[in-house]
Design a protein around this motif. Structure first.
Motif, PDB file in Angstrom:
ATOM      1  N   GLY A  49       0.768  -1.238   0.000  1.00 36.95           N
ATOM      2  CA  GLY A  49       0.000   0.000   0.000  1.00 36.95           C
ATOM      3  C   GLY A  49       0.798   1.286   0.000  1.00 36.95           C
ATOM      4  N   LYS A  50       2.122   1.209  -0.029  1.00 33.76           N
ATOM      5  CA  LYS A  50       2.956   2.414  -0.035  1.00 33.76           C
ATOM      6  C   LYS A  50       3.061   2.957  -1.454  1.00 33.76           C
ATOM      7  N   THR A  51       3.066   4.271  -1.582  1.00 31.38           N
ATOM      8  CA  THR A  51       3.235   4.915  -2.878  1.00 31.38           C
ATOM      9  C   THR A  51       4.700   5.239  -3.081  1.00 31.38           C
ATOM     10  N   VAL A  52       5.213   4.830  -4.222  1.00 31.03           N
ATOM     11  CA  VAL A  52       6.613   5.058  -4.553  1.00 31.03           C
ATOM     12  C   VAL A  52       6.669   5.936  -5.798  1.00 31.03           C
ATOM     13  N   HIS A  53       7.506   6.966  -5.775  1.00 28.33           N
ATOM     14  CA  HIS A  53       7.701   7.849  -6.919  1.00 28.33           C
ATOM     15  C   HIS A  53       9.078   7.559  -7.503  1.00 28.33           C
ATOM     16  N   TYR A  54       9.157   7.494  -8.829  1.00 29.30           N
ATOM     17  CA  TYR A  54      10.432   7.203  -9.473  1.00 29.30           C
ATOM     18  C   TYR A  54      10.517   7.910 -10.816  1.00 29.30           C
ATOM     19  N   ASN A  55      11.751   8.091 -11.267  1.00 38.76           N
ATOM     20  CA  ASN A  55      12.010   8.659 -12.581  1.00 38.76           C
ATOM     21  C   ASN A  55      12.466   7.519 -13.492  1.00 38.76           C
ATOM     22  N   PRO A  56      11.771   7.281 -14.604  1.00 36.56           N
ATOM     23  CA  PRO A  56      12.135   6.180 -15.493  1.00 36.56           C
ATOM     24  C   PRO A  56      13.542   6.359 -16.066  1.00 36.56           C
ATOM     25  N   ILE A  57      14.384   5.345 -15.871  1.00 36.03           N
ATOM     26  CA  ILE A  57      15.782   5.435 -16.312  1.00 36.03           C
ATOM     27  C   ILE A  57      15.884   5.582 -17.823  1.00 36.03           C
ATOM     28  N   ALA A  58      14.964   4.997 -18.577  1.00 37.30           N
ATOM     29  CA  ALA A  58      15.021   5.117 -20.038  1.00 37.30           C
ATOM     30  C   ALA A  58      14.857   6.575 -20.469  1.00 37.30           C
ATOM     31  N   GLU A  59      14.003   7.320 -19.796  1.00 39.52           N
ATOM     32  CA  GLU A  59      13.817   8.739 -20.127  1.00 39.52           C
ATOM     33  C   GLU A  59      15.067   9.548 -19.796  1.00 39.52           C
ATOM     34  N   ILE A  60      15.702   9.234 -18.680  1.00 42.16           N
ATOM     35  CA  ILE A  60      16.915   9.948 -18.277  1.00 42.16           C
ATOM     36  C   ILE A  60      18.027   9.686 -19.282  1.00 42.16           C
ATOM     37  N   VAL A  61      18.201   8.420 -19.679  1.00 39.86           N
ATOM     38  CA  VAL A  61      19.232   8.080 -20.663  1.00 39.86           C
ATOM     39  C   VAL A  61      18.942   8.759 -21.995  1.00 39.86           C
ATOM     40  N   LYS A  62      17.662   8.794 -22.400  1.00 40.51           N
ATOM     41  CA  LYS A  62      17.287   9.434 -23.659  1.00 40.51           C
ATOM     42  C   LYS A  62      17.661  10.916 -23.650  1.00 40.51           C
ATOM     43  N   LEU A  63      17.398  11.596 -22.556  1.00 40.23           N
ATOM     44  CA  LEU A  63      17.749  13.015 -22.466  1.00 40.23           C
ATOM     45  C   LEU A  63      19.258  13.224 -22.441  1.00 40.23           C
ATOM     46  N   GLU A  64      19.980  12.327 -21.768  1.00 33.11           N
ATOM     47  CA  GLU A  64      21.434  12.451 -21.726  1.00 33.11           C
ATOM     48  C   GLU A  64      22.046  12.228 -23.106  1.00 33.11           C
ATOM     49  N   LEU A  65      21.531  11.247 -23.842  1.00 33.39           N
ATOM     50  CA  LEU A  65      22.065  10.969 -25.174  1.00 33.39           C
ATOM     51  C   LEU A  65      21.725  12.069 -26.169  1.00 33.39           C
ATOM     52  N   ALA A  66      20.733  12.874 -25.876  1.00 35.15           N
ATOM     53  CA  ALA A  66      20.366  13.984 -26.758  1.00 35.15           C
ATOM     54  C   ALA A  66      21.328  15.161 -26.627  1.00 35.15           C
ATOM     55  N   LYS A  67      22.152  15.168 -25.588  1.00 34.99           N
ATOM     56  CA  LYS A  67      23.108  16.257 -25.398  1.00 34.99           C
ATOM     57  C   LYS A  67      24.281  16.077 -26.348  1.00 34.99           C
ATOM     58  N   GLU A  68      24.627  17.140 -27.048  1.00 36.17           N
ATOM     59  CA  GLU A  68      25.684  17.071 -28.051  1.00 36.17           C
ATOM     60  C   GLU A  68      27.025  16.703 -27.434  1.00 36.17           C
ATOM     61  N   ASP A  69      27.360  17.276 -26.274  1.00 34.60           N
ATOM     62  CA  ASP A  69      28.662  16.997 -25.680  1.00 34.60           C
ATOM     63  C   ASP A  69      28.777  15.559 -25.169  1.00 34.60           C
ATOM     64  N   VAL A  70      27.668  14.907 -24.876  1.00 42.47           N
ATOM     65  CA  VAL A  70      27.685  13.501 -24.481  1.00 42.47           C
ATOM     66  C   VAL A  70      27.742  12.617 -25.717  1.00 42.47           C
ATOM     67  N   CYS A  71      26.887  12.904 -26.673  1.00 44.92           N
ATOM     68  CA  CYS A  71      26.741  12.071 -27.872  1.00 44.92           C
ATOM     69  C   CYS A  71      28.022  11.997 -28.697  1.00 44.92           C
ATOM     70  N   LYS A  72      28.752  13.092 -28.791  1.00 44.83           N
ATOM     71  CA  LYS A  72      29.947  13.090 -29.641  1.00 44.83           C
ATOM     72  C   LYS A  72      31.071  12.227 -29.063  1.00 44.83           C
ATOM     73  N   LEU A  74      30.528   9.222 -27.623  1.00 46.88           N
ATOM     74  CA  LEU A  74      30.106   7.830 -27.596  1.00 46.88           C
ATOM     75  C   LEU A  74      30.495   7.101 -28.873  1.00 46.88           C
ATOM     76  N   VAL A  75      30.895   5.871 -28.705  1.00 43.23           N
ATOM     77  CA  VAL A  75      31.133   4.997 -29.844  1.00 43.23           C
ATOM     78  C   VAL A  75      30.126   3.875 -29.691  1.00 43.23           C
ATOM     79  N   THR A  76      29.179   3.797 -30.609  1.00 46.34           N
ATOM     80  CA  THR A  76      28.075   2.867 -30.433  1.00 46.34           C
ATOM     81  C   THR A  76      28.194   1.601 -31.262  1.00 46.34           C
ATOM     82  N   LEU A  77      29.137   1.543 -32.180  1.00 44.80           N
ATOM     83  CA  LEU A  77      29.311   0.349 -32.992  1.00 44.80           C
ATOM     84  C   LEU A  77      30.595  -0.373 -32.584  1.00 44.80           C
TER      85      LEU A  77
END
Length: 103
Positions: A49-72, A74-77
């Motif tokens: 019965g407890k209410t838990v609040h959380y931030n979805p990790i997929a959304e956080i990663v998506k926003l971080e990867l959208a940053k130009e200084d982070v994305c440049k 990364l090597v994804t292949l």
């Protein structure tokens, strides 16, 4: 910042002669910005019965990867030639180097 901290900062700016918006305007503006480009906090109720609040990790990663200084940086292949010096060389570890720890 908490609501009290925001109000204190606005009060300090007003005492210095700066024209500032009201606290309600600042709070509403923050809510609108978060709704447009922020991570939406989600709620769930646990079995006990407890209410838990959380931030979805997929959304956080998506926003971080959208940053130009982070994305440049990364090597994804995977890299298929040369020495193994980075984590993204894992293709070599898995298929080319016969080590029992990786299999």
């Amino acid at each position: 910042f908490s609501e009290t901290q925001k109000d204190s900062i606005l009060g300090l700016l007003r005492s210095l002669g700066v024209t500032t918006p009201s606290l309600n305007f600042v709070l509403e503006f923050g809510r609108r910005c978060a709704a447009i480009c922020g991570v939406q906090t989600k709620s769930l109720t646990t079995l006990d019965g407890k209410t838990v609040h959380y931030n979805p990790i997929a959304e956080i990663v998506k926003l971080e990867l959208a940053k130009e200084d982070v994305c440049k940086n990364l090597v994804t292949l995977p890299v298929f030639d040369g020495p193994i010096i980075e984590l993204y060389h894992s293709e070599k570890w898995h298929n080319q180097i016969p080590t029992p720890m990786v299999r």
